[in-house]
Design a protein around this motif. Structure first.
Motif, PDB file in Angstrom:
ATOM      1  N   VAL A   1      25.445   6.900  10.586  1.00 45.87           N
ATOM      2  CA  VAL A   1      26.109   6.301   9.238  1.00 45.87           C
ATOM      3  C   VAL A   1      27.416   6.490   9.435  1.00 45.87           C
ATOM      4  N   VAL A   2      27.804   7.877   9.406  1.00 47.28           N
ATOM      5  CA  VAL A   2      29.206   8.255   9.299  1.00 47.28           C
ATOM      6  C   VAL A   2      30.184   7.353  10.131  1.00 47.28           C
ATOM      7  N   GLN A   3      29.570   7.359  11.486  1.00 46.49           N
ATOM      8  CA  GLN A   3      30.509   6.687  12.619  1.00 46.49           C
ATOM      9  C   GLN A   3      30.505   5.510  12.384  1.00 46.49           C
ATOM     10  N   ALA A   4      29.343   4.771  12.017  1.00 50.47           N
ATOM     11  CA  ALA A   4      29.206   3.321  11.943  1.00 50.47           C
ATOM     12  C   ALA A   4      30.490   2.791  10.850  1.00 50.47           C
ATOM     13  N   GLN A   5      30.309   3.568   9.633  1.00 53.66           N
ATOM     14  CA  GLN A   5      31.085   3.233   8.376  1.00 53.66           C
ATOM     15  C   GLN A   5      32.613   3.431   8.894  1.00 53.66           C
ATOM     16  N   ASN A   6      32.995   4.214   9.633  1.00 51.88           N
ATOM     17  CA  ASN A   6      34.376   4.435  10.104  1.00 51.88           C
ATOM     18  C   ASN A   6      34.883   3.356  11.109  1.00 51.88           C
ATOM     19  N   ALA A   7      33.680   3.129  11.722  1.00 50.94           N
ATOM     20  CA  ALA A   7      34.161   2.148  12.947  1.00 50.94           C
ATOM     21  C   ALA A   7      34.273   0.704  12.152  1.00 50.94           C
ATOM     22  N   ALA A   8      33.408   0.516  11.186  1.00 51.71           N
ATOM     23  CA  ALA A   8      33.949  -0.790  10.288  1.00 51.71           C
ATOM     24  C   ALA A   8      35.076  -0.747   9.782  1.00 51.71           C
ATOM     25  N   ARG A   9      35.582   0.523   9.210  1.00 52.67           N
ATOM     26  CA  ARG A   9      36.923   0.707   8.522  1.00 52.67           C
ATOM     27  C   ARG A   9      38.114   0.458   9.575  1.00 52.67           C
ATOM     28  N   ALA A  10      37.632   0.883  10.760  1.00 53.89           N
ATOM     29  CA  ALA A  10      38.789   0.530  11.903  1.00 53.89           C
ATOM     30  C   ALA A  10      38.593  -0.641  12.548  1.00 53.89           C
ATOM     31  N   GLY A  11      37.893  -1.453  12.239  1.00 53.67           N
ATOM     32  CA  GLY A  11      38.107  -2.987  12.519  1.00 53.67           C
ATOM     33  C   GLY A  11      36.748  -3.494  13.271  1.00 53.67           C
ATOM     34  N   ALA A  12      35.706  -2.453  13.512  1.00 56.08           N
ATOM     35  CA  ALA A  12      34.417  -3.130  14.083  1.00 56.08           C
ATOM     36  C   ALA A  12      33.817  -4.150  13.202  1.00 56.08           C
ATOM     37  N   ASP A  13      33.326  -5.292  13.920  1.00 52.34           N
ATOM     38  CA  ASP A  13      32.406  -6.290  13.416  1.00 52.34           C
ATOM     39  C   ASP A  13      30.978  -6.210  13.416  1.00 52.34           C
ATOM     40  N   VAL A  14      30.623  -5.596  14.529  1.00 51.39           N
ATOM     41  CA  VAL A  14      28.980  -5.466  14.680  1.00 51.39           C
ATOM     42  C   VAL A  14      28.920  -4.142  15.321  1.00 51.39           C
ATOM     43  N   ILE A  15      27.961  -3.249  14.582  1.00 53.87           N
ATOM     44  CA  ILE A  15      27.675  -2.013  15.124  1.00 53.87           C
ATOM     45  C   ILE A  15      26.391  -2.037  15.672  1.00 53.87           C
ATOM     46  N   ALA A  16      26.137  -1.486  16.905  1.00 50.74           N
ATOM     47  CA  ALA A  16      25.042  -1.240  17.597  1.00 50.74           C
ATOM     48  C   ALA A  16      24.708   0.081  17.670  1.00 50.74           C
ATOM     49  N   VAL A  17      23.374   0.453  17.281  1.00 51.73           N
ATOM     50  CA  VAL A  17      22.890   1.767  17.407  1.00 51.73           C
ATOM     51  C   VAL A  17      22.111   1.812  18.627  1.00 51.73           C
ATOM     52  N   ILE A  18      22.478   2.606  19.643  1.00 51.60           N
ATOM     53  CA  ILE A  18      21.756   2.742  20.555  1.00 51.60           C
ATOM     54  C   ILE A  18      20.384   3.413  20.514  1.00 51.60           C
ATOM     55  N   ARG A  19      19.355   2.988  21.482  1.00 54.27           N
ATOM     56  CA  ARG A  19      18.254   3.633  21.254  1.00 54.27           C
ATOM     57  C   ARG A  19      18.319   5.026  21.872  1.00 54.27           C
ATOM     58  N   SER A  20      17.371   6.039  21.627  1.00 55.47           N
ATOM     59  CA  SER A  20      17.030   7.378  22.302  1.00 55.47           C
ATOM     60  C   SER A  20      16.608   6.864  23.664  1.00 55.47           C
ATOM     61  N   THR A  21      17.037   7.783  24.702  1.00 50.84           N
ATOM     62  CA  THR A  21      16.683   7.514  25.866  1.00 50.84           C
ATOM     63  C   THR A  21      15.148   7.576  26.115  1.00 50.84           C
TER      64      THR A  21
END
Length: 556
Positions: free
Chosen positions: A198-218
């Motif tokens: 959540v922390v990384q995704a929100q910061n990425a959106a603030r930096a310009g990301a339009d789509v956040i992909a959450v990679i699944r566990s191996t």
């Protein structure tokens, strides 16, 4: 598949007429593609796909049946099992299979048992099942009709939730707005801990990301169950669960309001639980899902028939939910040569389009995949990349194509990697891609740091800011290197499709046509979870989804 009796059709939720992204006028052809050749390629793809579609419609799987119970409202897990938590849908479907088989579908035995034992909820039924108190049987006559009506009503409630989420997405996009330009900037987070994601995704959106992909566990794609609850211990990714979906969607809604644009959420509807994860995505308003027709077969060794059955149902769910799918053709170029195998990507794109349309997906939902994976030391490598990217763009003018960054030839030299990603971003701008996955200079070498992501986003912002409209001015010579190469790849794709029509798609997969992976139709994981349908097979979810697809506006 069986349609519901006329007496029960009043329970069908009305199809959502949500607003799809506006279509742009098709660009004039830059490659001089022969329309007859393009038409031939599509016709051959349809002929190659049809036997597989017939196979898929004649079978069900344990995951399709579990997904149906999830739509009907069954959630949670048996936390008392000595081997660990077992989702209730697994417990019930496995017991029905043991008692009376799944060839008739899980719905009739389940809703018959619910009435026979006078139980209030499916959870009550699941608990009684775990306690050994239920013997499932297939109802007949009036009992069958009652069970069918009850199942359809329960599943319709789940589909109405998906409908409401689709409408909610449209309202949020209308209020907050979409990103101001294409391509959408797509960035991956993958810590293993949903709270840190959540922390990384929100910061990425603030930096310009339009789509956040959450990679699944191996390895999650090989689990034949979906874990429950929030998770904090994934490996190279975070487990896809309904609660994790809910947490991340809420976090992105919050940051969407902050940044003034709707930030989309992506996860993975693939593997042995593809249909279930598609349902959970619809129930939690995810916006994109990785969902390829052959990826699980080729790169996870999942049984081909299981995969084709599961992908058809999952795509019907995505169609209803207004979710954009991302396909996985880029993976072929990590195991095969990106120049000599370019035509296999085109063939797979055409097949993915055909399977998607048959399942009810519209062109604007087809994030067909391709990748920037040609060896950069090869002469004219960038021109070849432009030829392949333009070919995909012109073959699928209304699809939001997903363009993947270099990985195979990343060496650990971060300066070279940063330059390669700049070229990748420039190719995306020049060829009008729809979804641009952010490339990291440490991609495929180490797990990128937050600083790597920030620099990667800066790279994208610079290139799109400086050259985002360069496609308006880019005109390759009509008979030059780029146009000639693109036409050659299309001709190769047609010849390969002709062979697939003659030999069969399953044979093509078995002989290593795609990504050099050889997967026989009777092999792979999950084969024991495929069931041939009986003549009186019933699945209210499939019936409702197909009725909806039939009512959708015709595709242009």
């Amino acid at each position: 598949m069986n349609a519901a009796p006329a007496a029960t059709r009043g329970t069908t939720p009305p199809p959502v007429r949500a607003t799809a992204p506006a279509r742009t006028a098709p660009r004039p052809s830059l490659l001089g593609l022969d329309p007859a050749t393009v038409a031939t390629a599509r016709a051959l793809a349809a002929r190659a796909a049809q036997p597989v579609i017939d196979l898929a419609t004649a079978h069900t799987t344990v995951s399709v049946e579990r997904a149906t119970l999830r739509l009907a409202g069954l959630t949670g897990a048996d936390t008392t099992h000595r081997a660990g938590d077992v989702p209730w849908v697994n417990r019930v479907v496995d017991t029905v299979a043991e008692h009376c088989g799944l060839q008739h579908g899980v719905s009739l035995p389940v809703f018959h048992a619910l009435r026979e034992h006078d139980l209030a909820t499916l959870t009550d039924l699941a608990e009684a099942t775990a306690a050994g108190q239920i013997r499932y049987t297939l109802p007949t006559g009036a009992a069958r009709r009652r069970a069918e009506r009850a199942a359809r009503t329960a599943v319709a409630r789940g589909i109405r939730t998906i409908d409401r989420n689709r409408a909610q997405r449209d309202r949020l996009v209308a209020r907050l707005g979409d990103p101001p330009q294409r391509p959408w900037i797509y960035l991956i987070v993958a810590t293993g801990d949903i709270d840190e994601d959540v922390v990384q995704a929100q910061n990425a959106a603030r930096a310009g990301a339009d789509v956040i992909a959450v990679i699944r566990s191996t390895g999650q794609s090989l689990l034949d169950y979906v874990p429950e609850g929030a998770t904090h211990h994934g490996f190279a990714g975070t487990y896809a669960t309904q609660e994790n979906f809910r947490i991340m969607r809420a976090a992105l809604d919050e940051v969407s309001r902050e940044v003034g644009r709707y930030v989309r959420l992506t996860n993975y509807a693939s593997g042995l639980c593809m249909p279930e994860i598609a349902v959970l995505a619809g129930l939690q308003r995810l916006d994109m899902m990785l969902n390829d027709s052959m990826y699980g077969i080729l790169f996870r060794d999942i049984n081909p028939v299981r995969t084709f059955v599961d992908q058809r149902f999952s795509r019907q769910v995505h169609a209803r939910a207004g979710i954009i799918i991302n396909t996985g053709e880029d993976n072929y170029l990590t195991t095969d040569d990106a120049v000599s195998a370019a035509h296999t990507v085109t063939v797979s794109q055409l097949l993915n389009e055909c399977f998607a349309h048959e399942a009810g997906l519209a062109d604007w939902q087809l994030g067909l995949g391709h990748a920037f994976e040609i060896n950069p030391d090869l002469p004219d490598s960038f021109r070849l990349e432009l030829a392949h990217a333009l070919l995909a763009r012109e073959l699928f003018p209304h699809a939001p194509l997903k363009w993947m960054p270099p990985t195979k030839h990343m060496t650990g030299d971060v300066f070279r990697g940063y330059l390669l990603n700049g070229f990748f971003n420039l190719a995306g701008a020049l060829t009008g891609q729809g979804i641009l996955l952010v490339g990291m200079m440490t991609e495929a070498v180490v797990t990128p740091f937050l600083s790597d992501r920030d620099l990667a986003l800066a790279n994208v912002r610079y290139v799109l800011g400086a050259a985002g409209n360069l496609a308006e001015d880019f005109r390759p010579a009509p008979d030059g290197f780029i146009a000639t190469r693109a036409r050659h790849v299309l001709d190769q794709a047609v010849r390969l499709l002709e062979r697939i029509v003659d030999d069969g798609l399953l044979t093509a997969i078995a002989t290593g046509t795609f990504g050099l992976m050889k997967r026989p139709p009777d092999g792979g994981k999950g084969a024991d979870g495929v069931i041939a349908k009986a003549e009186d097979y019933l699945n209210p979810a499939a019936s409702l989804l197909e009725e909806h697809a039939a009512r959708e506006e015709p595709r242009p």
